[in-house]
Write a protein that holds these residues in place. Structure first.
Motif, PDB file in Angstrom:
ATOM      1  N   ILE A  60       0.854  -1.188   0.000  1.00  0.00           N
ATOM      2  CA  ILE A  60       0.000   0.000   0.000  1.00  0.00           C
ATOM      3  C   ILE A  60       0.890   1.238   0.000  1.00  0.00           C
ATOM      4  O   ILE A  60       1.701   1.427   0.915  1.00  0.00           O
ATOM      5  CB  ILE A  60      -0.928   0.025   1.232  1.00  0.00           C
ATOM      6  N   ARG A  61       0.786   2.056  -1.012  1.00  0.00           N
ATOM      7  CA  ARG A  61       1.596   3.273  -1.079  1.00  0.00           C
ATOM      8  C   ARG A  61       1.110   4.274  -0.043  1.00  0.00           C
ATOM      9  O   ARG A  61      -0.081   4.590   0.012  1.00  0.00           O
ATOM     10  CB  ARG A  61       1.531   3.899  -2.467  1.00  0.00           C
ATOM     11  N   CYS A  62       2.001   4.774   0.782  1.00  0.00           N
ATOM     12  CA  CYS A  62       1.623   5.755   1.792  1.00  0.00           C
ATOM     13  C   CYS A  62       2.788   6.720   2.020  1.00  0.00           C
ATOM     14  O   CYS A  62       3.946   6.400   1.746  1.00  0.00           O
ATOM     15  CB  CYS A  62       1.230   5.067   3.107  1.00  0.00           C
ATOM     16  N   GLU A  63       2.441   7.887   2.510  1.00  0.00           N
ATOM     17  CA  GLU A  63       3.448   8.918   2.757  1.00  0.00           C
ATOM     18  C   GLU A  63       3.029   9.737   3.966  1.00  0.00           C
ATOM     19  O   GLU A  63       1.871  10.129   4.093  1.00  0.00           O
ATOM     20  CB  GLU A  63       3.604   9.818   1.534  1.00  0.00           C
ATOM     21  N   GLY A  64       3.976   9.978   4.858  1.00  0.00           N
ATOM     22  CA  GLY A  64       3.699  10.773   6.050  1.00  0.00           C
ATOM     23  C   GLY A  64       4.046  12.238   5.804  1.00  0.00           C
ATOM     24  O   GLY A  64       5.068  12.545   5.187  1.00  0.00           O
ATOM     25  N   ASP A  65       3.202  13.122   6.261  1.00  0.00           N
ATOM     26  CA  ASP A  65       3.442  14.556   6.130  1.00  0.00           C
ATOM     27  C   ASP A  65       3.749  15.113   7.523  1.00  0.00           C
ATOM     28  O   ASP A  65       2.846  15.372   8.314  1.00  0.00           O
ATOM     29  CB  ASP A  65       2.208  15.246   5.531  1.00  0.00           C
ATOM     30  N   TYR A  66       5.029  15.315   7.798  1.00  0.00           N
ATOM     31  CA  TYR A  66       5.456  15.748   9.131  1.00  0.00           C
ATOM     32  C   TYR A  66       5.940  17.196   9.132  1.00  0.00           C
ATOM     33  O   TYR A  66       6.663  17.607  10.043  1.00  0.00           O
ATOM     34  CB  TYR A  66       6.558  14.820   9.651  1.00  0.00           C
ATOM     35  N   ARG A  67       5.549  17.952   8.131  1.00  0.00           N
ATOM     36  CA  ARG A  67       5.977  19.347   8.058  1.00  0.00           C
ATOM     37  C   ARG A  67       5.317  20.167   9.169  1.00  0.00           C
ATOM     38  O   ARG A  67       4.107  20.105   9.356  1.00  0.00           O
ATOM     39  CB  ARG A  67       5.619  19.943   6.697  1.00  0.00           C
ATOM     40  N   ASN A  68       6.128  20.948   9.866  1.00  0.00           N
ATOM     41  CA  ASN A  68       5.633  21.751  10.972  1.00  0.00           C
ATOM     42  C   ASN A  68       5.255  23.173  10.570  1.00  0.00           C
ATOM     43  O   ASN A  68       4.688  23.906  11.379  1.00  0.00           O
ATOM     44  CB  ASN A  68       6.695  21.821  12.084  1.00  0.00           C
ATOM     45  N   ASN A  69       5.607  23.555   9.338  1.00  0.00           N
ATOM     46  CA  ASN A  69       5.350  24.936   8.909  1.00  0.00           C
ATOM     47  C   ASN A  69       4.007  25.089   8.204  1.00  0.00           C
ATOM     48  O   ASN A  69       3.716  26.143   7.648  1.00  0.00           O
ATOM     49  CB  ASN A  69       6.476  25.425   7.986  1.00  0.00           C
ATOM     50  N   TYR A  70       3.188  24.032   8.215  1.00  0.00           N
ATOM     51  CA  TYR A  70       1.849  24.107   7.631  1.00  0.00           C
ATOM     52  C   TYR A  70       0.826  23.608   8.640  1.00  0.00           C
ATOM     53  O   TYR A  70       1.100  22.706   9.424  1.00  0.00           O
ATOM     54  CB  TYR A  70       1.752  23.268   6.353  1.00  0.00           C
ATOM     55  N   SER A  71      -0.369  24.205   8.591  1.00  0.00           N
ATOM     56  CA  SER A  71      -1.439  23.786   9.493  1.00  0.00           C
ATOM     57  C   SER A  71      -2.024  22.451   9.015  1.00  0.00           C
ATOM     58  O   SER A  71      -1.889  22.096   7.835  1.00  0.00           O
ATOM     59  CB  SER A  71      -2.545  24.848   9.524  1.00  0.00           C
ATOM     60  N   PRO A  72      -2.687  21.709   9.906  1.00  0.00           N
ATOM     61  CA  PRO A  72      -3.322  20.448   9.480  1.00  0.00           C
ATOM     62  C   PRO A  72      -4.305  20.651   8.332  1.00  0.00           C
ATOM     63  O   PRO A  72      -4.338  19.862   7.385  1.00  0.00           O
ATOM     64  CB  PRO A  72      -4.027  19.972  10.746  1.00  0.00           C
ATOM     65  N   GLY A  73      -5.117  21.732   8.408  1.00  0.00           N
ATOM     66  CA  GLY A  73      -6.093  21.990   7.344  1.00  0.00           C
ATOM     67  C   GLY A  73      -5.431  22.196   6.002  1.00  0.00           C
ATOM     68  O   GLY A  73      -5.928  21.721   4.972  1.00  0.00           O
TER      69      GLY A  73
END
Length: 203
Positions: free
Chosen positions: A6-19
């Protein structure tokens, strides 16, 4: 999940809001968004959000790989069923010219017999192409709007360069708003403001 194919990718950037990040990945057509917070970790669960419906599902971490795989298949089947339903609903068969034009205006796929001659095909295109009328009207309106805009621009620039001018007579407030946003006009407005301020001080 990667080990299960299953292709997946984590987005751990702190400079962007969750929305912002949610919207970023939705625009990329990622079918499932997985949210994991401190409360989810304590409860040994994740939150899976379907892109096609927006539905949120709480899934236990136990055997989450197979659950996500099943959810992907469910999403695929759901989207395929919707596409097939839309295709059937928007496919029309008609032998009547008035129905032909009505169905065409509603953006349907039409099955309709004709003789097969090129001249007949051209006539059908010409008689059913209502967009030509709107295209001509739209073009005329846009040209008139542009001419009014250019005229307003010249009036504003002339008035701003005239030290004695106190008011500017324009066709409409909308055109004035558009014209005053032009870089050249902004410079002239700044110069006039500075000139008026200087005149007030001298007086």
């Amino acid at each position: 999940m990667s080990a299960k194919g299953i292709r997946c990718e984590g987005d751990y950037r702190n400079n962007y809001s969750p929305g912002w990040k949610f919207n970023h990945w939705e625009l990329k057509s990622v079918p499932i968004r997985i949210e994991v917070g401190p409360k989810d970790m304590k409860a040994n669960q994740i939150v899976a959000v379907r892109r096609d419906s927006g539905e949120k599902l709480i899934l236990a971490l136990d055997d989450v790989d197979s659950k996500i795989q099943q959810l992907l298949e469910t999403i695929h089947d759901s989207m395929l069923a919707k596409a097939q339903s839309d295709l059937v609903q928007h496919t029309k068969i008609t032998k009547n010219w008035s129905d032909f034009c009505m169905f065409l205006d509603k953006k349907n796929i039409l099955f309709s017999p004709f003789c097969g001659e090129t001249s007949c095909e051209d006539k059908i295109k010409a008689d059913s192409a209502r967009y030509n009328e709107f295209k001509e009207k739209f073009s005329t309106e846009k040209n008139l709007e542009y001419e009014n805009f250019r005229e307003a621009m010249e009036q504003i620039k002339a008035a701003l360069k005239d030290e004695d001018s106190a008011a500017i007579d324009l066709p409409s407030v909308d055109i004035q708003d558009k014209a005053t946003k032009e870089p050249e006009v902004k410079v002239l407005l700044a110069l006039k403001t500075e000139r008026n301020a200087h005149t007030s001080i001298v007086k």
